[in-house]
Design a protein around this motif. Structure first.
Motif, mmCIF file in Angstrom:
data_model
loop_
_atom_site.group_PDB
_atom_site.id
_atom_site.type_symbol
_atom_site.label_atom_id
_atom_site.label_comp_id
_atom_site.label_asym_id
_atom_site.label_seq_id
_atom_site.Cartn_x
_atom_site.Cartn_y
_atom_site.Cartn_z
ATOM 1 N N ASP B 145 -17.594 63.877 -14.300
ATOM 2 C CA ASP B 145 -16.986 63.770 -12.953
ATOM 3 C C ASP B 145 -18.255 63.401 -11.916
ATOM 4 O O ASP B 145 -19.238 63.689 -12.073
ATOM 5 C CB ASP B 145 -16.387 64.998 -12.564
ATOM 6 N N PHE B 146 -17.799 62.817 -10.793
ATOM 7 C CA PHE B 146 -18.820 62.719 -9.889
ATOM 8 C C PHE B 146 -19.549 63.906 -9.242
ATOM 9 O O PHE B 146 -20.584 63.995 -8.989
ATOM 10 C CB PHE B 146 -18.165 61.880 -8.550
ATOM 11 N N ALA B 147 -18.773 65.065 -9.351
ATOM 12 C CA ALA B 147 -19.239 66.177 -8.822
ATOM 13 C C ALA B 147 -20.252 66.751 -9.991
ATOM 14 O O ALA B 147 -21.376 67.402 -9.233
ATOM 15 C CB ALA B 147 -17.874 67.215 -8.996
ATOM 16 N N LYS B 150 -23.574 65.099 -8.811
ATOM 17 C CA LYS B 150 -23.887 64.666 -7.309
ATOM 18 C C LYS B 150 -24.967 65.224 -6.869
ATOM 19 O O LYS B 150 -25.973 64.876 -6.173
ATOM 20 C CB LYS B 150 -22.617 65.051 -6.402
ATOM 21 N N ASP B 151 -25.305 66.587 -7.255
ATOM 22 C CA ASP B 151 -26.407 67.198 -6.815
ATOM 23 C C ASP B 151 -27.832 66.689 -7.378
ATOM 24 O O ASP B 151 -28.605 66.426 -6.247
ATOM 25 C CB ASP B 151 -26.457 68.542 -7.400
ATOM 26 N N GLN B 221 -25.131 57.677 0.016
ATOM 27 C CA GLN B 221 -23.778 57.729 -0.587
ATOM 28 C C GLN B 221 -23.644 56.774 -1.608
ATOM 29 O O GLN B 221 -23.367 56.651 -2.796
ATOM 30 C CB GLN B 221 -22.463 57.789 0.288
ATOM 31 N N GLU B 224 -26.247 56.961 -4.320
ATOM 32 C CA GLU B 224 -25.654 58.351 -5.305
ATOM 33 C C GLU B 224 -24.534 57.544 -6.054
ATOM 34 O O GLU B 224 -24.475 57.744 -7.245
ATOM 35 C CB GLU B 224 -24.912 59.303 -4.547
ATOM 36 N N TYR B 228 -24.467 57.126 -10.245
ATOM 37 C CA TYR B 228 -23.106 57.641 -10.907
ATOM 38 C C TYR B 228 -22.553 56.425 -11.640
ATOM 39 O O TYR B 228 -22.393 56.455 -12.903
ATOM 40 C CB TYR B 228 -22.088 58.028 -10.036
#
Lengths: 134, 287
Positions: B145-147, B150-151, B221, B224, B228
């Motif tokens: 997932d993107f989550a 993300k970090d 963003q 990022e 991803y």
């Protein structure tokens, strides 16, 4: 009544694409309402609920880390995550909220307050969208 | 010559290995399908964000942001995407060799670069060679997932913003097809190649509140999202590479089993022939 196409896309895939009469959301600089025929615009959104109105009813979407791109006949919301009320994992949001609150209350130096605060805001937003929809 | 028992044992163990490689091949094929779907789901987001970023960065004229400008390079960051597990053919080794050679060629001392690794194999590779690994992330899900990412994506972009690194390269295996993946190097930061492949700005935007704030929010963003995207691409390649590797392992096992069966039958026949000769010989001696 005139409508505009709204599409909400996230890195994990499109969330929604449909015609609505009005979009209202909370941008960094304040509340923002978009009707069909709006001039092209870009605005960053806060962690908040986006409200989409159609024929008297309205739909809410919990958005986090998002952007609003407006064209006269189309609105695109780009967000890191976006959820309809039915997709929200309430249990997880509640837990995230508790965890973030606990973190913020501790007085330790090594706690990343900014991150905890963001997490708290995301959780509250999700719960809010979920609860106000049913 | 190996005894009958030995050959039998080898055939059995090869058969068991084949079962495993066959299962892994099918698992990877299923994962590859899902990974392809994930990569497809990401396309609308990446296209849109690229369009918006490009039109702001090129259309505005006075667009000015540290992430858009090249500065003197004192330290280079390399973000390398590898897998957690092996048995994926040349998936990891080709990318690591590529990065390693590039680093050796471009830099004289370890102060001039830093490596950020995704996946266990990459981390262990650079650790073993005493190269600086600044950040690492392991145990990424097969369908991330993107989550999940993300970090590390945000932290990496932050390194650039804080001027710890002055440019950032991204290394991953680009998924061309199920049998072909190629190592790709992409210069991620600074974002100097924004308007490549994007059609000229179709509309100029109003900015709320203003351009700088938007760029401030949008560019990290965007970076990022590129990371991803590379990860999704890399995952698809990983599954494809593993599938191909396991397929050839299964084929090899088949060949080996064939060879061994032939040998086994020959040995068996030789043993029978010998026995008959002995019996006949014994009978002849009695007469």
């Amino acid at each position: 009544m005139k409508t505009l196409t709204v599409s909400v896309v996230t890195p994990d895939g499109p969330v929604l694409e449909d015609a609505f009469e009005m979009v209202s959301c909370k941008a960094e600089s304040g509340e923002l309402g978009v009707l069909p025929g709006h001039i092209p615009m870009v605005a960053p959104l806060t962690i908040s609920a986006v409200r989409l109105k159609k024929e008297g009813s309205s739909e809410r979407i919990a958005v986090n880390g998002g952007f609003l791109e407006v064209r006269p006949e189309k609105v695109t919301i780009l967000a890191q995550s976006a959820e309809k009320p039915s997709e929200i994992d309430v249990e997880r949001a509640r837990k995230a909220k508790e965890r973030a609150e606990r973190r913020l209350q501790t007085k330790q130096e090594d706690v990343d307050f900014k991150r905890a605060e963001m997490a708290l805001r995301r959780a509250i937003n999700r719960l809010d969208v979920f609860e106000n929809n049913f | 010559m190996a005894s009958l028992r030995d050959i039998k044992g080898r055939i059995d163990s090869t058969k068991k290995t084949k079962q495993i490689t066959k299962a892994m091949e099918m698992v990877s094929a299923a994962k590859l399908n899902r990974a392809e779907e994930n990569a497809r789901a990401f396309v609308p987001y990446s296209e849109k964000i690229q369009e918006v970023v490009a039109s702001i960065a090129t259309g505005g004229g006075d667009a000015d942001h540290p992430m858009l400008k090249s500065r003197e390079v004192k330290r280079t960051g390399y973000l390398v995407i590898t897998s957690d597990r092996g048995l994926a053919g040349a998936y990891n080794s080709s990318i690591l060799r590529n990065v390693y050679q590039t680093i050796q060629k471009r830099h004289n001392s370890a102060d001039e670069y830093t490596v950020i690794t995704v996946g266990k194999i990459g981390r262990d590779f650079f650790r073993k060679r005493n190269m600086p690994v600044d950040k690492e992330i392991v145990a990424i899900a097969d369908q991330p997932d993107f989550a999940d990412i993300k970090d590390i994506a945000a932290e990496t972009v932050q390194l650039f913003t804080d001027e710890v690194i002055d440019e950032l390269y991204l290394y991953y295996n680009h998924y061309v097809s199920a049998i072909s993946q190629e190592v790709t190097e992409k210069k991620l930061l600074p974002l100097t190649e924004l308007n490549q492949g994007v059609k000229a700005t179709t509309s100029s935007y109003e900015y709320e509140p203003d351009q700088e704030v938007i760029l401030e929010n949008l560019l990290p963003q965007y970076a990022e999202s590129l990371i991803y995207g590379a990860l999704l691409d890399g995952k698809a390649s990983e599954h494809a590479a593993r599938m191909t590797a396991m397929k050839s392992a299964t084929d090899n096992a088949d060949d080996l089993i064939g060879d061994l069966s032939l040998k086994y039958n020959r040995a068996r026949q030789a043993a029978i022939t010998q026995e008959i000769t002995e019996i006949v010989g014994g009978a002849a001696a009695l007469e």
